[in-house]
Design an enzyme around this catalytic site. Structure first.
Site, PDB file in Angstrom:
ATOM      1  N   SER A 231     -44.497 -30.384  40.497  1.00 37.64           N
ATOM      2  CA  SER A 231     -43.940 -30.626  41.835  1.00 37.64           C
ATOM      3  C   SER A 231     -42.718 -29.777  42.146  1.00 37.64           C
ATOM      4  O   SER A 231     -42.278 -29.732  43.296  1.00 37.64           O
ATOM      5  CB  SER A 231     -43.586 -32.106  41.983  1.00 37.64           C
ATOM      6  OG  SER A 231     -44.754 -32.903  41.917  1.00 37.64           O
TER       7      SER A 231
ATOM      8  N   GLU B 112       0.801  -1.220   0.000  1.00 39.83           N
ATOM      9  CA  GLU B 112       0.000   0.000   0.000  1.00 39.83           C
ATOM     10  C   GLU B 112       0.836   1.273   0.000  1.00 39.83           C
ATOM     11  O   GLU B 112       0.515   2.231  -0.693  1.00 39.83           O
ATOM     12  CB  GLU B 112      -0.939   0.016   1.221  1.00 39.83           C
ATOM     13  CG  GLU B 112      -2.032  -1.035   1.199  1.00 39.83           C
ATOM     14  CD  GLU B 112      -3.074  -0.781   0.121  1.00 39.83           C
ATOM     15  OE1 GLU B 112      -3.126   0.337  -0.429  1.00 39.83           O
ATOM     16  OE2 GLU B 112      -3.831  -1.715  -0.209  1.00 39.83           O
TER      17      GLU B 112
END
Length: 709
Positions: free
Chosen positions: A377, A88
Site C-alpha cells: 500500500s 628520539e
C-alpha cells in the site's frame, strides 16, 4: 736527517689522507648520485587516502592503503612534541641532520644499562630512511641515510621535517602517523593527549610491533616510563608532573570490529570513487569527499531501528534472532529479520540517512539500493496521484464492495481489504487514510494501469513497472530508495529531485574534481501535490500511520504505510517539509513477518523517534540545550489555486442543512462541487450510481481489455 725523515713521514701521511679522502669523496659522490634529487624532495607528498566528510564537515571515514591521519605540527600538543624529541632527538633543532654527541651518548647509555634506552639516529635520519630507503642493516644504506639527511636539512625547515616525521612514522598496529596512533590507541586527537599518554605514544616508533599496547600493554606502559625519565632528566617536566604521570593509568581503547551504521552510506561512496577514479586514487590519492550524510542522525536511527526490531523479534518469538550472532561476525546469510532506513531532503535531494541493513559486518548487502521489494500500500499515493490528475477529487465517493475478476469464465483474482470487510460508499480521502484495497482496485480499473505506470515513472520509479491491475495494491517490485525518493515530489510542491549522496570531491590541493548541486524538475502541479499531502496528513493524523502521533511526533507530517501479501514487507514512508523518511522491514528470503504484522505495527514505531531527532538536530538550541523549533518551517503551505469547501462526509457533495457530518475538504480550483453538480450521477465514480446496489462487482478481463482498446 731527522728533518728529511720527518718530512717524508709527513708527506706519506698526507698522501694517505688525500688518498682516503679521495676514495671517500668518490664513494660519497657515487652514492649521492643514487639519492633522490632536490626537486624530488620538494615534490614529495605523503601518501594519504580519501577522506569522507558528513554534511556537517565531520570526518567520517578515511579509505587508505595505510591507516593514516595527517595532522599539522601546530595541532600537536607541546607535551607530545617534547616527549617525542626527548626520547628520539633532543638536539633536533640544533644539529644539521647528524648528531655525533647523541650517537656517543646513546652508545654509552645503552652499554652501561644493558638495554636499548636511547636511539642514535636523528629524526631527520629516520625520516630519510622511512621516506626513501629501507631497513636493511648495511653500510651502504646507512651512508645513504646520512647523505640524504643532510640533503633534507638543506631543503626543508626544521618544522617541516618534524611535521613530516610525525605523519609518516609507523606507530604499530597499522597506524602511520601520530594522529592515527592517538585516535586508534587512545580514542583522542594528538592535541588532547596528557603527559602519560604522550609518553606512551612517543615510545612506540622504536619497537612498534613489540610495544603495541593492544597486545603488550604492560610492556608498553613500562617503556613509556623511560620517556618520562628522559623528559625529567632534560627538565622538560617538573617533578610533580613526573610523579603524576608516572602513576597515571593509561586507558587503551581497543578498536573492535563492530558495525558502524554509516558503513552502508560509506560503502556507496567507496564504490563510486573507486569506479570513477580508480583504486590507487581512492586509497592513496588524498581526495576529500563531502557527502550529504548526517552522521549523528544515521547512528541514532540505527539504534532506534535495532531496539525496535529486537523487541519485535522477542514478541514474535522467531527461531533466529539478531542477537544470536556476535556483532563482529562477518558476511553470512542473515536469516533474522532485516530493516532499513532512508532519509532524503525533499528540496535538495540530499540523502541524509541510508541504512541498508541491521549490521554491515553481518551483511554488506544494501537493501535500500540493491533489494527489490513489493511496496504494498506504500505504492497507493502514486495511484491516487494519477487518479486526481484524471478527474478524481479527495471527495469522490467510491463504492467499497466485493470485486471478482474473471478470465475465460474462471475466477482470476478476488482482492480483499486488510480487514476482510467491505465498507460501501467511501470518500477517496478515507480510502487512502485507512488503506482500503477495493477502492484502489476500482480506481485502477477506471483510469487504467497504463496511466498509473506513467505517473510512477514521472515520480521517479525507474524499476520496470508492469500495467497489471494488482499494481493498485503495490505488486510491482521496486528499490526502497526509489520509492521513498518518489515521496519527495509531494513534499517539494510537485517537483522531483534527484537523490544526491556526494556534494563534491576535491583533490588534495583543494581543486574541485566534481560537484553535485540540487536538480529539480516539475512533474505534477503544486495544487496536485498539496491535495495529495493533505490526504496523506489524514493517514498520519488518524489513519494507518496514526502511531506517529501516539509516539510523540506533533509537527505537520504526511505519509503512508505499506503491507504486502502474506505480511512479507512492512513500510512506513512519511515526511515533513524538511525531510522524507522511509523505513522498511522484512526478511531477506521473503518469509512472512507473521499474521497481522502490518506496516502500522512493524515499520511505524521507529519513525517518530528518528524524525524528532532530525528536527532537534536541525533546530537552534537555548542555553539549556532545548531545541527552539520554528513550527512555521514545518507548515505545508497552501498554493494558489486551492479551494476549501464544506462537504458532507457521507456524500462528498456540498454540505446541506440536513448533513450531520460536515468536513472541510481541499480541491484543486475548478474541481470542487457546486449546487448545480449535486445530482444522482455526480461524484460516484468510477462505476456510477447505477451499480451501487450490487453486492458483488464482476469484471471480465477479456471484455475489459477489448473495451479499453
Amino acid at each position: 736527517m731527522k728533518e728529511v725523515k720527518f718530512s717524508r713521514v709527513f708527506f706519506t701521511i698526507c698522501c694517505i689522507i688525500v688518498f682516503f679522502l679521495g676514495i671517500g669523496s668518490a664513494i660519497l659522490y657515487h652514492y649521492s648520485k643514487e639519492l633522490p634529487p632536490i626537486s624530488k624532495l620538494e615534490e614529495y607528498e605523503l601518501m594519504s587516502g580519501t577522506k569522507v566528510y558528513d554534511k556537517t564537515g565531520r570526518l567520517a571515514k578515511i579509505f587508505a592503503s595505510e591507516n593514516r591521519r595527517s595532522i599539522r605540527l601546530s595541532d600537536v600538543s607541546d607535551t607530545l612534541i617534547n616527549a617525542i624529541l626527548s626520547i628520539e632527538d633532543n638536539n633536533f633543532y640544533k644539529h644539521n641532520g647528524i648528531d655525533i654527541i647523541a650517537i656517543l651518548r646513546a652508545f654509552w647509555t645503552n652499554l652501561t644499562t644493558g638495554s636499548i634506552r636511547q636511539g642514535a639516529s636523528t629524526i631527520t635520519q629516520q625520516l630519510a630512511r622511512d621516506m626513501f630507503l629501507n631497513l636493511e642493516q648495511t653500510f651502504e644504506r646507512k651512508l645513504k641515510e646520512v647523505l640524504l639527511a643532510f640533503k633534507i636539512e638543506r631543503t626543508f625547515s626544521k618544522d617541516q621535517i618534524l611535521e613530516m616525521y610525525l605523519n609518516k612514522t609507523y606507530f604499530g598496529a597499522g597506524n602511520y602517523g601520530i594522529e592515527s596512533a592517538a585516535q586508534n590507541f587512545l580514542g583522542k586527537s594528538a592535541m588532547d593527549l596528557n603527559l602519560a599518554e604522550s609518553a606512551l605514544i612517543a615510545r612506540l616508533p622504536q619497537a612498534p610491533s613489540y610495544l603495541n599496547p593492544l597486545k603488550n600493554y604492560d610492556v608498553a606502559v613500562l617503556r613509556s616510563k623511560q620517556v618520562l625519565d628522559r623528559m625529567y632528566e632534560l627538565n622538560k617536566i617538573t617533578r610533580k608532573q613526573y610523579i603524576s604521570a608516572y602513576n597515571d593509568t593509561i586507558i587503551i581503547r581497543k578498536r573492535k570490529e563492530q558495525k558502524e551504521p554509516t558503513d552502508y552510506f560509506l560503502e556507496y561512496v567507496r564504490k563510486y570513487v573507486e569506479n570513477k577514479y580508480g583504486s590507487s586514487c581512492l586509497y592513496n590519492g588524498g581526495l576529500n569527499v563531502y557527502t550529504t550524510m548526517d552522521w549523528e542522525l544515521t547512528n541514532y536511527a540505527d539504534s532506534i531501528l535495532n531496539r525496535h526490531l529486537r523487541k519485535f523479534e522477542e514478541k514474535q518469538d522467531y527461531d533466529i534472532k539478531y542477537d544470536d550472532f556476535p556483532p563482529d561476525t562477518t558476511d553470512f546469510d542473515t536469516k533474522y529479520i532485516q530493516g532499513g532506513v532512508y532519509a532524503i531532503e525533499p528540496n535538495t535531494g540530499y540523502v541524509n540517512v541510508m541504512i541498508g541493513g541491521r549490521n554491515f559486518n553481518h551483511s554488506k548487502f544494501n537493501r535500500m539500493l540493491q533489494a527489490k521489494r513489493q511496496p504494498g500500500s506504500a505504492f497507493k499515493p502514486i495511484l491516487y496521484t494519477a487518479a486526481l490528475a484524471n478527474g478524481y477529487t479527495a471527495a469522490t465517493m467510491i463504492n467499497d464492495l466485493h470485486i471478482v475478476f474473471t478470465q475465460k469464465d474462471t475466477v482470476f483474482w478476488k482482492p480483499q481489504n486488510y480487514s476482510e470487510k467491505f465498507y460501501g460508499l467511501t470518500r477517496l480521502r478515507n480510502a487512502l487514510k485507512y488503506s482500503r484495497n477495493i477502492p484502489a482496485v476500482r480506481i485502477i480499473c477506471d483510469i487504467t494501469p497504463q496511466e498509473v505506470v506513467k505517473y510512477a515513472k514521472r515520480l521517479g520509479i525507474e524499476s520496470p513497472v508492469y500495467p497489471y491491475f494488482s499494481l493498485a495494491l503495490g505488486s510491482t517490485e521496486v528499490y526502497p530508495a526509489e520509492l521513498i525518493s518518489a515521496y519527495c515530489v509531494f513534499a517539494n510542491g510537485g517537483k522531483r529531485t534527484t537523490p544526491i549522496y556526494i556534494k563534491r570531491i576535491e583533490d588534495e590541493s583543494g581543486k574541485i574534481l566534481e560537484e553535485h548541486t540540487p536538480q529539480a524538475s516539475r512533474v505534477i502541479s503544486k495544487q496536485l501535490a498539496y491535495v495529495m499531502t493533505s490526504i496523506m496528513q489524514s493517514v498520519v493524523d488518524g489513519g494507518t500511520a496514526a502511531g506517529i502521533r501516539w509516539r510523540g511526533f506533533y509537527l505537520p507530517a504526511a505519509g503512508k504505510t505499506g503491507t504486502t501479501d502474506n505480511f512479507q514487507d512492512a513500510w512506513c514512508i512519511a515526511y515533513t517539509t524538511r525531510l522524507v523518511l522511509g523505513i522498511w522491514v522484512g526478511f531477506d528470503d521473503n518469509i512472512t513477518l507473521g499474521k497481522g504484522q502490518a506496516g502500522a505495527y512493524v515499520a511505524v514505531p521507529p519513525w517518530p523517534y528518528i524524525m524528532n531527532r532530525a528536527v532537534y538536530n536541525n533546530s537552534p538550541k537555548d542555553s539549556t540545550g532545548k531545541a527552539i523549533i520554528n513550527e512555521e518551517l514545518y507548515q505545508f503551505i497552501e498554493p494558489e489555486g486551492i479551494k476549501e469547501v464544506d462537504i458532507c462526509d457521507t456524500t462528498g457533495l456540498l454540505a446541506q442543512p440536513f448533513c450531520h457530518n460536515v468536513y472541510k475538504e481541499v480541491f484543486i480550483a475548478g474541481t470542487e462541487p457546486t449546487i448545480i453538480s449535486d445530482s444522482l450521477g455526480y461524484n460516484f465514480e468510477p462505476i456510477g450510481y447505477q451499480d451501487l446496489d450490487l453486492d458483488t462487482l464482476f469484471i471480465n478481463l477479456d471484455k475489459y481489455e477489448k473495451n479499453k482498446k
